[in-house]
Design an enzyme around this catalytic site. Structure first.
Site, mmCIF file in Angstrom:
data_model
loop_
_atom_site.group_PDB
_atom_site.id
_atom_site.type_symbol
_atom_site.label_atom_id
_atom_site.label_comp_id
_atom_site.label_asym_id
_atom_site.label_seq_id
_atom_site.Cartn_x
_atom_site.Cartn_y
_atom_site.Cartn_z
ATOM 1 N N ASN A 82 -80.134 15.590 -49.534
ATOM 2 C CA ASN A 82 -80.951 14.451 -49.977
ATOM 3 C C ASN A 82 -80.163 13.405 -50.765
ATOM 4 O O ASN A 82 -80.743 12.419 -51.217
ATOM 5 C CB ASN A 82 -82.162 14.904 -50.804
ATOM 6 C CG ASN A 82 -83.048 15.874 -50.046
ATOM 7 O OD1 ASN A 82 -83.363 15.635 -48.875
ATOM 8 N ND2 ASN A 82 -83.428 16.973 -50.684
ATOM 9 N N ASP A 90 -70.665 -6.572 -44.908
ATOM 10 C CA ASP A 90 -69.524 -7.373 -45.376
ATOM 11 C C ASP A 90 -68.869 -6.810 -46.643
ATOM 12 O O ASP A 90 -68.349 -7.564 -47.469
ATOM 13 C CB ASP A 90 -69.954 -8.827 -45.616
ATOM 14 C CG ASP A 90 -70.529 -9.476 -44.366
ATOM 15 O OD1 ASP A 90 -69.782 -9.590 -43.372
ATOM 16 O OD2 ASP A 90 -71.720 -9.843 -44.366
ATOM 17 N N HIS A 124 -68.806 18.809 -62.705
ATOM 18 C CA HIS A 124 -68.918 20.110 -63.376
ATOM 19 C C HIS A 124 -69.819 19.953 -64.596
ATOM 20 O O HIS A 124 -69.860 18.876 -65.206
ATOM 21 C CB HIS A 124 -67.545 20.616 -63.846
ATOM 22 C CG HIS A 124 -66.591 20.900 -62.743
ATOM 23 N ND1 HIS A 124 -66.542 22.110 -62.088
ATOM 24 C CD2 HIS A 124 -65.643 20.127 -62.169
ATOM 25 C CE1 HIS A 124 -65.607 22.071 -61.163
ATOM 26 N NE2 HIS A 124 -65.045 20.879 -61.187
ATOM 27 N N ALA A 170 -59.480 -4.901 -63.727
ATOM 28 C CA ALA A 170 -58.688 -3.752 -63.294
ATOM 29 C C ALA A 170 -58.604 -2.687 -64.390
ATOM 30 O O ALA A 170 -58.442 -2.999 -65.567
ATOM 31 C CB ALA A 170 -57.285 -4.214 -62.917
ATOM 32 N N ARG A 190 -66.851 -3.912 -71.251
ATOM 33 C CA ARG A 190 -67.645 -4.837 -72.065
ATOM 34 C C ARG A 190 -67.566 -6.245 -71.477
ATOM 35 O O ARG A 190 -66.565 -6.617 -70.861
ATOM 36 C CB ARG A 190 -67.127 -4.877 -73.509
ATOM 37 C CG ARG A 190 -67.310 -3.566 -74.268
ATOM 38 C CD ARG A 190 -68.769 -3.340 -74.622
ATOM 39 N NE ARG A 190 -68.969 -2.118 -75.398
ATOM 40 C CZ ARG A 190 -69.334 -0.956 -74.905
ATOM 41 N NH1 ARG A 190 -69.529 -0.829 -73.584
ATOM 42 N NH2 ARG A 190 -69.503 0.095 -75.682
ATOM 43 N N ARG A 193 -66.977 -12.748 -70.521
ATOM 44 C CA ARG A 193 -67.541 -14.102 -70.439
ATOM 45 C C ARG A 193 -68.524 -14.172 -69.285
ATOM 46 O O ARG A 193 -68.560 -13.280 -68.428
ATOM 47 C CB ARG A 193 -66.450 -15.153 -70.247
ATOM 48 C CG ARG A 193 -65.693 -15.066 -68.931
ATOM 49 C CD ARG A 193 -64.691 -16.195 -68.807
ATOM 50 N NE ARG A 193 -63.897 -16.120 -67.588
ATOM 51 C CZ ARG A 193 -64.253 -16.662 -66.420
ATOM 52 N NH1 ARG A 193 -65.422 -17.290 -66.298
ATOM 53 N NH2 ARG A 193 -63.460 -16.561 -65.360
#
Length: 201
Positions: A82, A90, A124, A170, A190, A193
């Site tokens: 499930n 795209d 786990h 990144a 976080r 802008r």
């Protein structure tokens, strides 16, 4: 890109893609029209689960076809009956791992950068006694909106939501809610802008 790489790319876009798509269907996953597949992805369904990939998806598992290279094959896997992975039209995915025990949704037009990990579970238990031996992952759904860009080596953890158009820097670790139309980065991730959506800067 040299001549040999260009030739390899043409072969994958034609012969290779068609062959891999047949194997994906045979394995039970669904993929839309006109995909482009570089290299052999790992598509692994648990019995009773679902993987759906939209039209014009690009799956890149060969470093030659990603500017910064990939560390591994594209891996899309379900862990329990499930569970569901839904990938919109795209969408581009480069050497990423997408692993669901409940559900992962990736919206249309999203770019999943090199070596990203998206998981809706902990794999786990946290408790010390059961951690070693239990194979029952605890999961919460992940939702990634349309036109999102996940930078290389980003990790998206269980229960996370990323709003449409947002960019994740990144190496970020996403754990929670990232609203639409922002640039966010870091560990924990976080907001840096807001984006100027729909306008040239």
């Amino acid at each position: 890109m040299n001549v040999l790489s260009r030739l390899q790319g043409r072969l994958w876009r034609t012969i290779g893609t068609n062959f891999v798509v047949r194997m994906i269907f045979r394995g039970g996953a669904k993929i839309g029209q006109q995909p482009v597949i570089y290299g052999w992805p790992i598509i692994d369904l648990c019995k009773g689960s679902e993987i759906r990939i939209g039209s014009r998806a690009v799956l890149t598992s060969i470093s030659a076809f990603n500017a910064i290279g990939v560390n591994r094959k594209v891996t899309i896997r379900t862990l329990s009956a499930n569970s569901k992975v839904t990938i919109g039209d795209d969408v581009g995915i480069s050497g990423a791992i997408i692993c669901a025990s409940t559900s992962i949704h990736i919206g249309a037009g999203t770019l999943v950068g090199a070596n990203v990990i998206i998981a809706d579970n902990d794999f786990h238990p946290v408790d010390d006694i059961s951690r070693r031996y239990s194979r029952q992952p605890s999961g919460r759904p992940v939702h990634i909106g349309e036109n999102v860009f996940l930078g290389t080596n980003t990790i998206v953890l269980k229960g996370s939501t990323i709003g449409e158009n947002s960019v994740i820097g990144a190496g970020s670790v996403v754990s929670g809610l990232i609203p639409p139309n922002v640039v966010a980065a870091g560990n924990p991730c976080r907001i840096i802008r807001e984006l100027n959506v729909g306008r040239l800067v």
